[in-house]
Enzyme design. Structure first.
Site, PDB file in Angstrom:
ATOM      1  N   THR A   1       2.509  -3.127  19.350  1.00  8.58           N
ATOM      2  CA  THR A   1       2.661  -2.502  20.638  1.00  8.58           C
ATOM      3  C   THR A   1       1.249  -1.979  21.212  1.00  8.58           C
ATOM      4  O   THR A   1       1.020  -2.270  22.391  1.00  8.58           O
ATOM      5  CB  THR A   1       3.551  -1.434  20.421  1.00  8.58           C
ATOM      6  OG1 THR A   1       4.853  -1.692  20.068  1.00  8.58           O
ATOM      7  CG2 THR A   1       3.705  -0.714  21.823  1.00  8.58           C
ATOM      8  N   ALA A   2       0.213  -1.570  20.516  1.00 10.29           N
ATOM      9  CA  ALA A   2      -1.052  -1.255  20.984  1.00 10.29           C
ATOM     10  C   ALA A   2      -1.662  -2.656  21.464  1.00 10.29           C
ATOM     11  O   ALA A   2      -2.364  -2.377  22.549  1.00 10.29           O
ATOM     12  CB  ALA A   2      -1.797  -0.633  19.861  1.00 10.29           C
TER      13      ALA A   2
ATOM     14  N   ASP B   1       7.548  -4.434   6.668  1.00 14.99           N
ATOM     15  CA  ASP B   1       9.130  -4.264   6.755  1.00 14.99           C
ATOM     16  C   ASP B   1       9.728  -4.375   5.695  1.00 14.99           C
ATOM     17  O   ASP B   1      10.691  -3.563   5.211  1.00 14.99           O
ATOM     18  CB  ASP B   1       9.663  -5.161   8.209  1.00 14.99           C
ATOM     19  CG  ASP B   1       8.854  -4.936   9.195  1.00 14.99           C
ATOM     20  OD1 ASP B   1       9.224  -3.863   9.858  1.00 14.99           O
ATOM     21  OD2 ASP B   1       8.049  -5.873   9.526  1.00 14.99           O
TER      22      ASP B   1
ATOM     23  N   ALA C   1      -2.510  -6.655  -1.907  1.00 19.33           N
ATOM     24  CA  ALA C   1      -3.278  -7.687  -1.423  1.00 19.33           C
ATOM     25  C   ALA C   1      -3.313  -7.998   0.337  1.00 19.33           C
ATOM     26  O   ALA C   1      -2.140  -7.514   0.790  1.00 19.33           O
ATOM     27  CB  ALA C   1      -2.743  -9.053  -1.711  1.00 19.33           C
TER      28      ALA C   1
ATOM     29  N   HIS D   1       6.622  -6.757  11.987  1.00 16.89           N
ATOM     30  CA  HIS D   1       5.440  -6.637  12.315  1.00 16.89           C
ATOM     31  C   HIS D   1       4.943  -8.159  11.608  1.00 16.89           C
ATOM     32  O   HIS D   1       4.655  -8.186  10.503  1.00 16.89           O
ATOM     33  CB  HIS D   1       4.868  -5.749  11.295  1.00 16.89           C
ATOM     34  CG  HIS D   1       3.316  -5.823  11.347  1.00 16.89           C
ATOM     35  ND1 HIS D   1       2.516  -6.025  12.394  1.00 16.89           N
ATOM     36  CD2 HIS D   1       2.487  -5.851  10.205  1.00 16.89           C
ATOM     37  CE1 HIS D   1       1.272  -6.001  12.149  1.00 16.89           C
ATOM     38  NE2 HIS D   1       1.071  -5.856  10.777  1.00 16.89           N
TER      39      HIS D   1
HETATM   40  P1  NAD Z   1      -7.982  -4.472   0.432  1.00 21.26           P
HETATM   41  O1  NAD Z   1      -8.128  -5.651  -0.319  1.00 21.26           O
HETATM   42  O2  NAD Z   1      -9.386  -4.230   1.080  1.00 21.26           O
HETATM   43  O3  NAD Z   1      -7.557  -3.139  -0.489  1.00 21.26           O
HETATM   44  C1  NAD Z   1      -6.591  -2.956  -0.981  1.00 21.26           C
HETATM   45  C2  NAD Z   1      -6.613  -2.102  -2.018  1.00 21.26           C
HETATM   46  O4  NAD Z   1      -5.415  -1.657  -2.758  1.00 21.26           O
HETATM   47  C3  NAD Z   1      -7.846  -2.120  -2.977  1.00 21.26           C
HETATM   48  O5  NAD Z   1      -8.788  -1.243  -2.757  1.00 21.26           O
HETATM   49  C4  NAD Z   1      -7.067  -2.347  -4.321  1.00 21.26           C
HETATM   50  O6  NAD Z   1      -8.048  -1.809  -5.472  1.00 21.26           O
HETATM   51  C5  NAD Z   1      -5.884  -1.353  -4.035  1.00 21.26           C
HETATM   52  N1  NAD Z   1      -4.904  -1.640  -5.181  1.00 21.26           N
HETATM   53  C6  NAD Z   1      -4.413  -3.095  -5.411  1.00 21.26           C
HETATM   54  N2  NAD Z   1      -3.424  -2.582  -6.172  1.00 21.26           N
HETATM   55  C7  NAD Z   1      -3.305  -1.416  -6.493  1.00 21.26           C
HETATM   56  C8  NAD Z   1      -2.460  -0.605  -7.287  1.00 21.26           C
HETATM   57  N3  NAD Z   1      -1.662  -0.916  -8.201  1.00 21.26           N
HETATM   58  N4  NAD Z   1      -2.655   0.831  -7.120  1.00 21.26           N
HETATM   59  C9  NAD Z   1      -3.513   1.369  -6.482  1.00 21.26           C
HETATM   60  N5  NAD Z   1      -4.332   0.634  -5.970  1.00 21.26           N
HETATM   61  C10 NAD Z   1      -4.156  -0.719  -5.710  1.00 21.26           C
HETATM   62  O7  NAD Z   1      -6.867  -4.846   1.673  1.00 21.26           O
HETATM   63  P2  NAD Z   1      -6.882  -3.951   3.002  1.00 21.26           P
HETATM   64  O8  NAD Z   1      -7.557  -4.905   3.965  1.00 21.26           O
HETATM   65  O9  NAD Z   1      -7.127  -2.674   2.879  1.00 21.26           O
HETATM   66  O10 NAD Z   1      -5.462  -4.260   3.357  1.00 21.26           O
HETATM   67  C11 NAD Z   1      -4.261  -3.447   2.541  1.00 21.26           C
HETATM   68  C12 NAD Z   1      -2.807  -3.883   3.167  1.00 21.26           C
HETATM   69  O11 NAD Z   1      -2.684  -3.634   4.430  1.00 21.26           O
HETATM   70  C13 NAD Z   1      -2.670  -5.441   3.029  1.00 21.26           C
HETATM   71  O12 NAD Z   1      -1.603  -5.629   2.548  1.00 21.26           O
HETATM   72  C14 NAD Z   1      -2.747  -5.706   4.507  1.00 21.26           C
HETATM   73  O13 NAD Z   1      -2.121  -6.986   4.996  1.00 21.26           O
HETATM   74  C15 NAD Z   1      -2.289  -4.468   5.166  1.00 21.26           C
HETATM   75  N6  NAD Z   1      -2.437  -4.393   6.680  1.00 21.26           N
HETATM   76  C16 NAD Z   1      -1.295  -3.846   7.213  1.00 21.26           C
HETATM   77  C17 NAD Z   1      -1.584  -3.719   8.592  1.00 21.26           C
HETATM   78  C18 NAD Z   1      -0.373  -3.174   9.524  1.00 21.26           C
HETATM   79  O14 NAD Z   1      -0.316  -3.209  10.697  1.00 21.26           O
HETATM   80  N7  NAD Z   1       0.722  -2.830   8.856  1.00 21.26           N
HETATM   81  C19 NAD Z   1      -2.701  -3.929   9.447  1.00 21.26           C
HETATM   82  C20 NAD Z   1      -3.715  -4.478   8.584  1.00 21.26           C
HETATM   83  C21 NAD Z   1      -3.336  -4.870   7.101  1.00 21.26           C
END
Ligand code: NAD
Length: 313
Positions: free
Chosen positions: A150-151, A124, A80, A176
């Site tokens: 950082t970016a 994290d 999610a 983060h």
């Molecule tokens: P999204 O809802 O568009 O995509 C999530 C995907 O995960 C979906 O396609 C879903 O079908 C899939 N999924 C769910 N459960 C699954 C499972 N058990 N097995 C395989 N696939 C599964 O979400 P998004 O916008 O792509 O974001 C994904 C994650 O990345 C989120 O947790 C978001 O907060 C995170 N994110 C992190 C950063 C970062 O800097 N680390 C930045 C942006 C987003």
């Protein structure tokens, strides 16, 4: 690096855009997309793969967990995402169970030298959970951490000072998320501490460094509010980490990883500057921080550790 096989698990906004970015940057040889929604993974693989004639030869396809068997790097982007008003840690219990189910499958097939890169939030704690579930060496389990923050900081400081962001050395450390720490004490432009640079320059924008820090910390909330999700800059951050993992460059990136006494912090994953080489984290670099910055880093570490304990890790 260009010979590497990367598997991306979770092909939502973030996973699919990471796939596209790896293709455009010609970073790898093979990109496998896996999602619980097979049609989504297949559609994204087709759409991205149709771009191959414009870059160098590369394989892009929707796969199965058994495709992890000869993967060099597995990127975890499933789960999610934040909705307007939600914090990253609000996602914890949902995404911890998603990771548990995915990692059980991944570990059935992947080689023990594989590198795991977690991107899903709260990144994290999910990096820490990944370490605990897989039992892999801490050097091989990495979170994208504050590479994105950082970016964002460098991009904002570049707008502020009218200096190329690549000549700005400033880091966001820690979580983060809401407890992230901007390391002003060691922030430099052209060898000058940032405050001194701004005092001398006379061309900086009217923003204060505190306003810049706040805007970086709140950037994801603002983007999610305006367009529903963030995925471009994080994908460039992930591609940058993948490139560092392949190049033996020992590039310094603020990835999340297991702390083992740095700033007296242990048994928690968070970001500090780390040299990244072809085997993962080559070493951590303890840059000088003010007492206040160290205290904030430790407070953030305690909170992350406590949240992990609350869900049994
Ligand atoms: P999204 O809802 O568009 O995509 C999530 C995907 O995960 C979906 O396609 C879903 O079908 C899939 N999924 C769910 N459960 C699954 C499972 N058990 N097995 C395989 N696939 C599964 O979400 P998004 O916008 O792509 O974001 C994904 C994650 O990345 C989120 O947790 C978001 O907060 C995170 N994110 C992190 C950063 C970062 O800097 N680390 C930045 C942006 C987003």
């Amino acid at each position: 690096m260009k010979d590497r096989k990367v598997v991306i698990i979770g092909t939502g906004f973030v996973g699919a855009t990471i796939g596209y970015t790896l293709l455009v940057k010609e970073s790898v040889r093979e990109i496998v997309l896996i999602d619980i929604d097979k049609d989504k993974a297949e559609g994204e693989a087709m759409d991205i793969g149709h771009g191959v004639p414009f870059v160098r030869p590369m394989q892009v396809y929707a796969g199965e967990y058994r495709d992890c068997k000869d993967a060099d790097i597995i990127i975890l982007a499933a789960g999610a995402a934040q909705k307007p008003g939600e914090s990253r840690t609000d996602l914890l219990s949902r995404n911890a169970s998603v990771f548990k189910s995915i990692l059980q499958e991944v570990m059935r097939y992947c080689p023990k030298e594989v590198l795991l890169l977690a991107v899903t939030n709260p990144v994290d704690i999910l990096t820490y959970i990944t370490l605990k579930i897989t039992g892999l060496s801490p050097v091989r389990v990495i979170g994208s951490g504050t590479v994105l923050d950082t970016a964002r900081l460098r991009a904002r400081l570049s707008e502020h000072t009218h200096i190329d962001a690549r000549n700005i050395h400033a880091y966001v450390l820690g979580e983060h998320g809401d407890s992230e720490v901007t390391a002003w004490h060691s922030a430099m432009i052209a060898g000058l501490p940032i405050g001194e640079f701004c005092n001398r320059c006379g061309q900086c924008s009217g923003a204060s460094l505190e306003e810049i820090r706040q805007s970086v910390k709140n950037a994801a909330y603002e983007i999610v509010e305006k367009k529903g999700a963030t995925y471009y800059a994080v994908s460039l951050a992930a591609e940058r980490i993948v490139r560092a993992l392949g190049g033996g460059e020992n590039s310094i990136l603020t990835v999340s990883g297991l702390c083992d006494g740095e700033y007296d912090i242990r048994d928690v994953c968070l970001s500090i500057p780390r040299a990244i080489g072809s085997h993962g984290i080559a070493r951590s670099v303890e840059i000088p921080l003010s007492d206040g910055e160290i205290a904030a880093l430790r407070r953030g570490a305690d909170r992350l550790r406590q949240l992990a304990r609350q869900i049994g890790y």
